[in-house]
Write an enzyme that holds these catalytic residues in place. Structure first.
Site, PDB file in Angstrom:
ATOM      1  N   ARG A   1       3.105  -6.027  35.458  1.00  0.00           N
ATOM      2  CA  ARG A   1       4.490  -6.572  33.902  1.00  0.00           C
ATOM      3  C   ARG A   1       5.702  -5.696  34.060  1.00  0.00           C
ATOM      4  NH1 ARG A   1      -0.140  -5.075  30.347  1.00  0.00           N
ATOM      5  NH2 ARG A   1      -0.125  -3.004  31.817  1.00  0.00           N
TER       6      ARG A   1
ATOM      7  N   SER B   1      -3.314  -5.237  25.999  1.00  0.00           N
ATOM      8  CA  SER B   1      -4.719  -5.334  25.309  1.00  0.00           C
ATOM      9  C   SER B   1      -4.818  -4.303  24.424  1.00  0.00           C
ATOM     10  CB  SER B   1      -6.348  -4.411  25.780  1.00  0.00           C
ATOM     11  OG  SER B   1      -6.843  -5.194  27.177  1.00  0.00           O
TER      12      SER B   1
ATOM     13  N   HIS C   1      -5.373 -11.252  31.868  1.00  0.00           N
ATOM     14  CA  HIS C   1      -5.842 -10.252  33.180  1.00  0.00           C
ATOM     15  C   HIS C   1      -6.366 -11.611  33.816  1.00  0.00           C
ATOM     16  CE1 HIS C   1      -6.579  -6.813  30.092  1.00  0.00           C
ATOM     17  NE2 HIS C   1      -6.073  -6.284  30.863  1.00  0.00           N
TER      18      HIS C   1
ATOM     19  N   LYS D   1     -15.255   8.059  25.878  1.00  0.00           N
ATOM     20  CA  LYS D   1     -14.238   8.009  25.478  1.00  0.00           C
ATOM     21  C   LYS D   1     -14.714   7.088  23.950  1.00  0.00           C
ATOM     22  CE  LYS D   1     -10.293   5.953  25.857  1.00  0.00           C
ATOM     23  NZ  LYS D   1      -9.638   4.309  26.795  1.00  0.00           N
TER      24      LYS D   1
HETATM   25  P1  ADP Z   1      -4.081  -3.301  30.001  1.00  0.00           P
HETATM   26  O1  ADP Z   1      -3.309  -3.162  30.476  1.00  0.00           O
HETATM   27  O2  ADP Z   1      -3.564  -4.652  29.064  1.00  0.00           O
HETATM   28  O3  ADP Z   1      -5.050  -2.305  28.910  1.00  0.00           O
HETATM   29  P2  ADP Z   1      -6.179  -2.625  31.854  1.00  0.00           P
HETATM   30  O4  ADP Z   1      -5.621  -1.577  32.337  1.00  0.00           O
HETATM   31  O5  ADP Z   1      -7.572  -3.306  31.511  1.00  0.00           O
HETATM   32  O6  ADP Z   1      -4.961  -4.124  30.982  1.00  0.00           O
HETATM   33  O7  ADP Z   1      -5.268  -3.592  33.233  1.00  0.00           O
HETATM   34  C1  ADP Z   1      -6.300  -4.229  33.983  1.00  0.00           C
HETATM   35  C2  ADP Z   1      -5.175  -4.527  35.428  1.00  0.00           C
HETATM   36  O8  ADP Z   1      -4.048  -5.888  34.811  1.00  0.00           O
HETATM   37  C3  ADP Z   1      -3.805  -4.031  35.485  1.00  0.00           C
HETATM   38  O9  ADP Z   1      -3.441  -4.495  36.815  1.00  0.00           O
HETATM   39  C4  ADP Z   1      -2.844  -4.208  34.347  1.00  0.00           C
HETATM   40  O10 ADP Z   1      -1.352  -3.976  35.704  1.00  0.00           O
HETATM   41  C5  ADP Z   1      -3.007  -5.776  34.649  1.00  0.00           C
HETATM   42  N1  ADP Z   1      -2.335  -7.240  33.373  1.00  0.00           N
HETATM   43  C6  ADP Z   1      -2.299  -6.704  32.323  1.00  0.00           C
HETATM   44  N2  ADP Z   1      -2.055  -6.724  30.953  1.00  0.00           N
HETATM   45  C7  ADP Z   1      -1.707  -8.079  32.101  1.00  0.00           C
HETATM   46  C8  ADP Z   1      -0.983  -9.283  31.866  1.00  0.00           C
HETATM   47  N3  ADP Z   1      -0.254  -9.537  30.883  1.00  0.00           N
HETATM   48  N4  ADP Z   1      -0.454  -9.626  33.039  1.00  0.00           N
HETATM   49  C9  ADP Z   1      -0.692  -9.811  34.122  1.00  0.00           C
HETATM   50  N5  ADP Z   1      -1.400  -8.733  34.566  1.00  0.00           N
HETATM   51  C10 ADP Z   1      -2.127  -7.732  33.129  1.00  0.00           C
END
Ligand code: ADP
Length: 179
Positions: free
Chosen positions: A93, A131, A20, A44
Protein backbone atom coordinates in the site's frame (compact mmCIF):
# COMPACT_ATOMS: atom_id res chain seq x y z
CA UNK A 1 1.94 -33.65 -15.75
CA UNK A 2 1.48 -29.92 -15.21
CA UNK A 3 2.61 -28.61 -11.82
CA UNK A 4 0.13 -26.69 -9.72
CA UNK A 5 1.30 -23.17 -8.95
CA UNK A 6 0.29 -22.70 -5.34
CA UNK A 7 0.89 -19.51 -3.36
CA UNK A 8 0.55 -18.64 0.30
CA UNK A 9 -1.09 -15.33 1.20
CA UNK A 10 -0.16 -14.73 4.86
CA UNK A 11 -1.44 -12.03 7.19
CA UNK A 12 -3.34 -11.26 10.36
CA UNK A 13 -6.67 -10.60 8.63
CA UNK A 14 -8.07 -9.14 11.84
CA UNK A 15 -10.55 -8.73 10.24
CA UNK A 16 -10.48 -9.35 6.49
CA UNK A 17 -11.32 -6.30 4.35
CA UNK A 18 -11.72 -5.33 0.69
CA UNK A 19 -7.98 -4.64 0.29
CA UNK A 20 -7.16 -8.24 1.27
CA UNK A 21 -9.89 -9.67 -0.94
CA UNK A 22 -8.66 -7.72 -3.96
CA UNK A 23 -5.13 -9.11 -3.53
CA UNK A 24 -6.52 -12.67 -3.14
CA UNK A 25 -8.60 -12.28 -6.31
CA UNK A 26 -5.64 -10.93 -8.28
CA UNK A 27 -3.31 -13.64 -6.96
CA UNK A 28 -5.75 -16.24 -8.27
CA UNK A 29 -5.31 -14.80 -11.75
CA UNK A 30 -1.60 -15.62 -11.50
CA UNK A 31 -1.56 -18.80 -9.37
CA UNK A 32 -3.66 -21.96 -9.63
CA UNK A 33 -4.26 -22.25 -5.89
CA UNK A 34 -4.07 -19.93 -2.93
CA UNK A 35 -3.67 -20.79 0.73
CA UNK A 36 -4.74 -17.86 2.89
CA UNK A 37 -2.69 -18.26 6.07
CA UNK A 38 -4.04 -16.49 9.13
CA UNK A 39 -1.17 -15.80 11.49
CA UNK A 40 -2.39 -16.33 15.04
CA UNK A 41 -0.05 -15.05 17.72
CA UNK A 42 -0.07 -17.56 20.57
CA UNK A 43 0.13 -14.95 23.39
CA UNK A 44 -1.99 -12.16 21.95
CA UNK A 45 -5.62 -11.34 22.65
CA UNK A 46 -7.06 -10.26 19.32
CA UNK A 47 -10.40 -8.74 18.44
CA UNK A 48 -11.27 -11.91 16.52
CA UNK A 49 -9.91 -15.37 17.30
CA UNK A 50 -8.17 -17.46 14.65
CA UNK A 51 -11.27 -19.57 13.90
CA UNK A 52 -13.43 -16.41 13.73
CA UNK A 53 -11.04 -14.75 11.27
CA UNK A 54 -10.97 -17.90 9.16
CA UNK A 55 -14.78 -18.07 9.09
CA UNK A 56 -15.01 -14.41 8.02
CA UNK A 57 -12.52 -14.98 5.18
CA UNK A 58 -14.25 -18.18 4.07
CA UNK A 59 -17.60 -16.43 3.90
CA UNK A 60 -16.05 -13.58 1.90
CA UNK A 61 -14.39 -15.95 -0.59
CA UNK A 62 -17.45 -18.17 -1.02
CA UNK A 63 -17.31 -21.49 -2.78
CA UNK A 64 -13.96 -21.67 -4.54
CA UNK A 65 -11.99 -24.93 -4.75
CA UNK A 66 -8.81 -23.02 -5.51
CA UNK A 67 -8.72 -21.37 -2.08
CA UNK A 68 -8.01 -22.84 1.34
CA UNK A 69 -8.00 -20.80 4.55
CA UNK A 70 -6.07 -21.99 7.61
CA UNK A 71 -4.26 -20.59 10.63
CA UNK A 72 -0.59 -20.94 11.47
CA UNK A 73 1.89 -19.71 14.07
CA UNK A 74 5.28 -20.68 12.73
CA UNK A 75 7.80 -18.99 10.48
CA UNK A 76 5.91 -17.98 7.32
CA UNK A 77 8.46 -19.59 4.97
CA UNK A 78 8.22 -22.86 6.92
CA UNK A 79 4.44 -22.76 6.65
CA UNK A 80 4.74 -22.03 2.93
CA UNK A 81 6.91 -25.15 2.55
CA UNK A 82 4.47 -27.21 4.64
CA UNK A 83 1.54 -26.30 2.39
CA UNK A 84 3.58 -26.84 -0.79
CA UNK A 85 3.55 -23.18 -1.86
CA UNK A 86 6.26 -21.96 -4.20
CA UNK A 87 5.47 -18.29 -3.61
CA UNK A 88 4.36 -15.92 -0.87
CA UNK A 89 1.94 -13.21 -1.93
CA UNK A 90 1.89 -9.82 -0.21
CA UNK A 91 0.11 -6.55 -0.90
CA UNK A 92 1.83 -3.16 -0.97
CA UNK A 93 0.00 0.00 0.00
CA UNK A 94 1.98 2.91 1.30
CA UNK A 95 5.73 3.56 1.26
CA UNK A 96 6.11 2.25 4.81
CA UNK A 97 4.88 -1.14 3.52
CA UNK A 98 7.65 -1.16 0.93
CA UNK A 99 10.46 -0.90 3.44
CA UNK A 100 9.03 -3.58 5.70
CA UNK A 101 8.21 -5.92 2.82
CA UNK A 102 11.63 -5.38 1.27
CA UNK A 103 13.37 -6.33 4.52
CA UNK A 104 11.06 -9.30 5.04
CA UNK A 105 11.56 -10.51 1.47
CA UNK A 106 15.36 -10.41 1.86
CA UNK A 107 15.21 -12.30 5.15
CA UNK A 108 12.78 -14.84 3.73
CA UNK A 109 14.98 -15.43 0.70
CA UNK A 110 17.87 -16.23 3.04
CA UNK A 111 15.68 -18.61 5.01
CA UNK A 112 14.07 -20.28 2.00
CA UNK A 113 15.76 -19.46 -1.32
CA UNK A 114 13.27 -21.61 -3.27
CA UNK A 115 10.25 -19.52 -2.33
CA UNK A 116 9.53 -16.39 -4.35
CA UNK A 117 7.94 -13.34 -2.76
CA UNK A 118 5.37 -11.79 -5.09
CA UNK A 119 4.10 -8.29 -4.27
CA UNK A 120 0.90 -6.85 -5.65
CA UNK A 121 0.44 -3.10 -5.64
CA UNK A 122 -2.81 -2.22 -3.86
CA UNK A 123 -5.67 -0.83 -5.92
CA UNK A 124 -5.97 2.93 -5.53
CA UNK A 125 -9.38 2.67 -3.88
CA UNK A 126 -7.96 0.35 -1.18
CA UNK A 127 -4.73 2.19 -0.44
CA UNK A 128 -5.89 3.56 2.90
CA UNK A 129 -7.71 0.45 4.13
CA UNK A 130 -6.10 -1.55 6.91
CA UNK A 131 -7.53 -3.86 9.54
CA UNK A 132 -6.52 -1.39 12.26
CA UNK A 133 -8.45 1.42 10.51
CA UNK A 134 -11.45 -0.88 10.16
CA UNK A 135 -11.27 -1.77 13.86
CA UNK A 136 -10.77 1.81 15.00
CA UNK A 137 -13.61 3.28 12.94
CA UNK A 138 -15.98 0.43 13.85
CA UNK A 139 -15.15 0.68 17.57
CA UNK A 140 -16.25 4.33 17.49
CA UNK A 141 -19.47 3.49 15.66
CA UNK A 142 -18.35 4.81 12.25
CA UNK A 143 -19.37 3.41 8.87
CA UNK A 144 -16.98 0.71 7.66
CA UNK A 145 -19.22 -0.70 4.93
CA UNK A 146 -16.92 0.75 2.25
CA UNK A 147 -13.93 -1.09 3.73
CA UNK A 148 -15.24 -4.58 4.45
CA UNK A 149 -18.03 -6.94 3.31
CA UNK A 150 -21.43 -6.82 5.08
CA UNK A 151 -20.91 -9.96 7.19
CA UNK A 152 -17.61 -8.51 8.52
CA UNK A 153 -19.35 -5.20 9.31
CA UNK A 154 -22.03 -7.13 11.27
CA UNK A 155 -19.42 -9.22 13.09
CA UNK A 156 -17.61 -6.03 14.14
CA UNK A 157 -20.82 -4.42 15.37
CA UNK A 158 -21.67 -7.55 17.39
CA UNK A 159 -18.18 -7.83 18.88
CA UNK A 160 -17.97 -4.16 19.89
CA UNK A 161 -21.49 -4.20 21.37
CA UNK A 162 -20.52 -7.28 23.38
CA UNK A 163 -17.28 -5.65 24.62
CA UNK A 164 -19.09 -2.41 25.48
CA UNK A 165 -21.72 -4.32 27.45
CA UNK A 166 -18.85 -5.81 29.47
CA UNK A 167 -17.56 -2.29 30.21
CA UNK A 168 -14.41 -2.61 28.08
CA UNK A 169 -13.00 0.83 27.11
CA UNK A 170 -12.90 1.79 23.43
CA UNK A 171 -9.15 2.49 23.54
CA UNK A 172 -8.56 -1.06 24.76
CA UNK A 173 -10.91 -2.38 22.09
CA UNK A 174 -9.04 -0.66 19.25
CA UNK A 175 -5.74 -1.87 20.66
CA UNK A 176 -6.86 -5.48 20.31
CA UNK A 177 -4.84 -6.97 17.51
CA UNK A 178 -2.26 -4.17 17.35
CA UNK A 179 1.24 -5.36 16.59
P1 ADP B 1 -3.65 -5.19 7.71
O1 ADP B 1 -2.42 -4.32 7.47
O2 ADP B 1 -4.86 -4.68 7.05
O3 ADP B 1 -3.81 -5.55 9.15
P2 ADP B 1 -2.52 -7.81 7.32
O4 ADP B 1 -1.44 -7.57 8.27
O5 ADP B 1 -3.48 -8.89 7.60
O6 ADP B 1 -3.37 -6.53 6.98
O7 ADP B 1 -1.86 -7.98 5.87
C1 ADP B 1 -1.90 -9.11 5.05
C2 ADP B 1 -1.40 -8.71 3.70
O8 ADP B 1 -2.41 -7.95 3.03
C3 ADP B 1 -0.16 -7.83 3.68
O9 ADP B 1 0.63 -8.19 2.57
C4 ADP B 1 -0.70 -6.44 3.47
O10 ADP B 1 0.24 -5.58 2.84
C5 ADP B 1 -1.86 -6.74 2.54
N1 ADP B 1 -2.86 -5.68 2.61
C6 ADP B 1 -3.43 -5.19 3.71
N2 ADP B 1 -4.28 -4.19 3.41
C7 ADP B 1 -4.24 -4.04 2.06
C8 ADP B 1 -4.88 -3.16 1.13
N3 ADP B 1 -5.71 -2.21 1.54
N4 ADP B 1 -4.61 -3.32 -0.18
C9 ADP B 1 -3.74 -4.27 -0.57
N5 ADP B 1 -3.09 -5.13 0.24
C10 ADP B 1 -3.33 -5.01 1.54
Amino acid sequence: MQTVRRALYPGSFNPVHYGHLDIARRALAVFDELVIGVYVHPDKVDLFTGPERIALIEEAIGDDDRVRVASYNQLTVDYAKDVGASAIVRGLRVFSDFELEFRMALANRRLAPGIEIVNFIAAEEHLHISSSTVREVASLGGDVSWMAPPHVVSALARRFAELKSRGVSSSYMTSLGKD
